[in-house]
Design a protein around this motif. Structure first.
Motif, PDB file in Angstrom:
ATOM      1  N   UNK A   1       0.853  -1.185   0.000  1.00 37.95           N
ATOM      2  CA  UNK A   1       0.000   0.000   0.000  1.00 37.95           C
ATOM      3  C   UNK A   1       0.895   1.244   0.000  1.00 37.95           C
ATOM      4  N   UNK A   2       0.301   2.412  -0.294  1.00 36.44           N
ATOM      5  CA  UNK A   2       1.103   3.646  -0.308  1.00 36.44           C
ATOM      6  C   UNK A   2       1.664   3.940   1.083  1.00 36.44           C
TER       7      UNK A   2
ATOM      8  N   UNK B   1       1.538  -0.816   6.116  1.00 36.57           N
ATOM      9  CA  UNK B   1       0.336  -1.628   6.241  1.00 36.57           C
ATOM     10  C   UNK B   1      -0.481  -1.348   7.507  1.00 36.57           C
ATOM     11  N   UNK B   2       0.174  -1.230   8.652  1.00 39.44           N
ATOM     12  CA  UNK B   2      -0.584  -1.039   9.900  1.00 39.44           C
ATOM     13  C   UNK B   2      -1.277   0.323   9.888  1.00 39.44           C
ATOM     14  N   UNK B   3      -0.561   1.323   9.413  1.00 39.51           N
ATOM     15  CA  UNK B   3      -1.152   2.668   9.309  1.00 39.51           C
ATOM     16  C   UNK B   3      -2.350   2.644   8.353  1.00 39.51           C
ATOM     17  N   UNK B   4      -2.191   1.928   7.243  1.00 38.86           N
ATOM     18  CA  UNK B   4      -3.264   1.779   6.249  1.00 38.86           C
ATOM     19  C   UNK B   4      -4.480   1.100   6.881  1.00 38.86           C
TER      20      UNK B   4
ATOM     21  N   UNK C   1       6.982  -4.159   5.193  1.00 33.78           N
ATOM     22  CA  UNK C   1       6.616  -3.186   4.159  1.00 33.78           C
ATOM     23  C   UNK C   1       7.866  -2.447   3.684  1.00 33.78           C
ATOM     24  N   UNK C   2       8.739  -2.097   4.644  1.00 37.63           N
ATOM     25  CA  UNK C   2       9.995  -1.412   4.288  1.00 37.63           C
ATOM     26  C   UNK C   2      10.936  -2.362   3.543  1.00 37.63           C
ATOM     27  N   UNK C   3      11.067  -3.579   4.054  1.00 39.05           N
ATOM     28  CA  UNK C   3      11.989  -4.561   3.461  1.00 39.05           C
ATOM     29  C   UNK C   3      11.627  -4.856   2.005  1.00 39.05           C
TER      30      UNK C   3
END
Length: 314
Positions: free
Chosen positions: A139-140, A143-146, A244-246
């Motif tokens: 996601x932009x 993931x957790x924030x989304x 998500x970063x990896x």
């Protein structure tokens, strides 16, 4: 009814700086490896219906309790449960057996690990079979924030991340009741209730639907989590944003032949764009809930075997 005594005895195998408790069958079929990866809150035992059938069909079946589960290692640091470690364990498991690659099968979080493995180590994967959890496109926002934005702070994955330790403690205090209440089938559809779903399940005195398994089968899961607690397995969720970063700079398309099995009554939505990221995927749906391979074992086995046969013929 599955006979518990038929499940193989495990071996502890050192891999990637940890030890994995590994169950296997079909050792006489060396050269045709298939690795089965469980989800949460599960155990290698959730593949009890697949292991003997796949071995009889000519596969060397390897079923690890992944790190944080069963008698496998439970490292202390949250970051030890990121996708680079979970996929690295599976690569090291192949190295242990001397395999260049294997077919990987995942359910739920195990599917997340298998998708991640196919992205990070595509040369170690020859085929992918996943259940319940489709490929999760980046996601932009992390993931957790989304999820927090769309599903709220009480959504269990958000809660696990934003309020660490709270759910773990409740589940630890109600292990037997929680697992009895979550492993159900034919649960009547109902709108989501307010509150944190997993905590609510742990505290609910009356389960919904029908039991997924016998009391003796459930006891395998209960005794495992009574020994380990839930924190190490929930720590998988606490790496979502790190994952998500990896994966930011990784080619997001999986070209391997893939099979996606959905449960039509699962709460996890189907991915409308699955073929965009997994172009060589075949998609099958079964009339069941989330615990696909335990709720519909014979149908699941037939779908897997027919698909593998078709792949081998091409």
């Amino acid at each position: 009814m599955f006979n518990q005594t038929e499940f193989p005895k495990p071996t502890l195998i050192p891999v990637n700086g940890v030890e994995l408790e590994v169950f296997e069958a079909g050792q006489q079929n060396m050269g045709k490896p298939i690795v089965l990866c469980h989800g949460w809150p599960e155990h290698a035992y959730s593949w009890r219906h697949q292991l003997p059938v796949l071995a009889a069909a000519g596969y060397h079946v390897i079923v690890p309790n992944q790190r944080g589960y069963g008698n496998s290692s439970r490292p202390a640091d949250i970051t030890d449960y990121g996708i680079e470690n979970l996929s690295g364990d599976l690569v090291a498991l192949l190295d242990h057996y001397g395999y260049k690659d294997a077919t990987f099968v995942g359910h739920d979080w195990g599917a997340m690990v298998v998708w991640g493995l196919a992205l990070l180590h595509p040369n170690r994967v020859n085929k992918v079979i996943n259940m319940a959890l489709p490929y999760q496109a980046r996601t932009e926002k992390p993931w957790v924030e989304f999820m927090e934005e769309f599903l709220g702070s009480d959504y269990y994955i958000v809660h696990f991340n934003r309020q660490p330790g709270i759910a773990d403690t409740v589940l630890d205090a109600n292990t037997s009741q929680f697992l009895r209440n979550i492993f159900r089938k034919n649960v009547p559809p109902a709108p989501p209730e307010p509150g944190m779903m997993m905590i609510d399940l742990a505290k609910a005195e009356a389960p919904l639907g029908e039991p997924l398994m016998s009391d003796s089968e459930l006891a395998v899961f209960v005794s495992a989590f009574e020994k380990t607690g839930f924190m190490s397995s929930i720590n998988w969720y606490r790496n979502l944003d790190r994952n998500w970063q990896i994966l930011a700079d990784v080619e997001p398309t999986i070209q391997k032949p893939a099979l996606m099995i959905y449960g039509d009554r699962d709460l996890i939505p189907k991915a409308p764009n699955l073929k965009e990221f997994v172009p060589n995927v075949d998609i099958v749906s079964l009339n069941c809930g989330h615990w696909i391979q335990q709720e519909k074992p014979e149908e699941t086995n037939q779908i897997i075997l027919k698909w593998l046969e078709k792949q081998d013929a091409t």
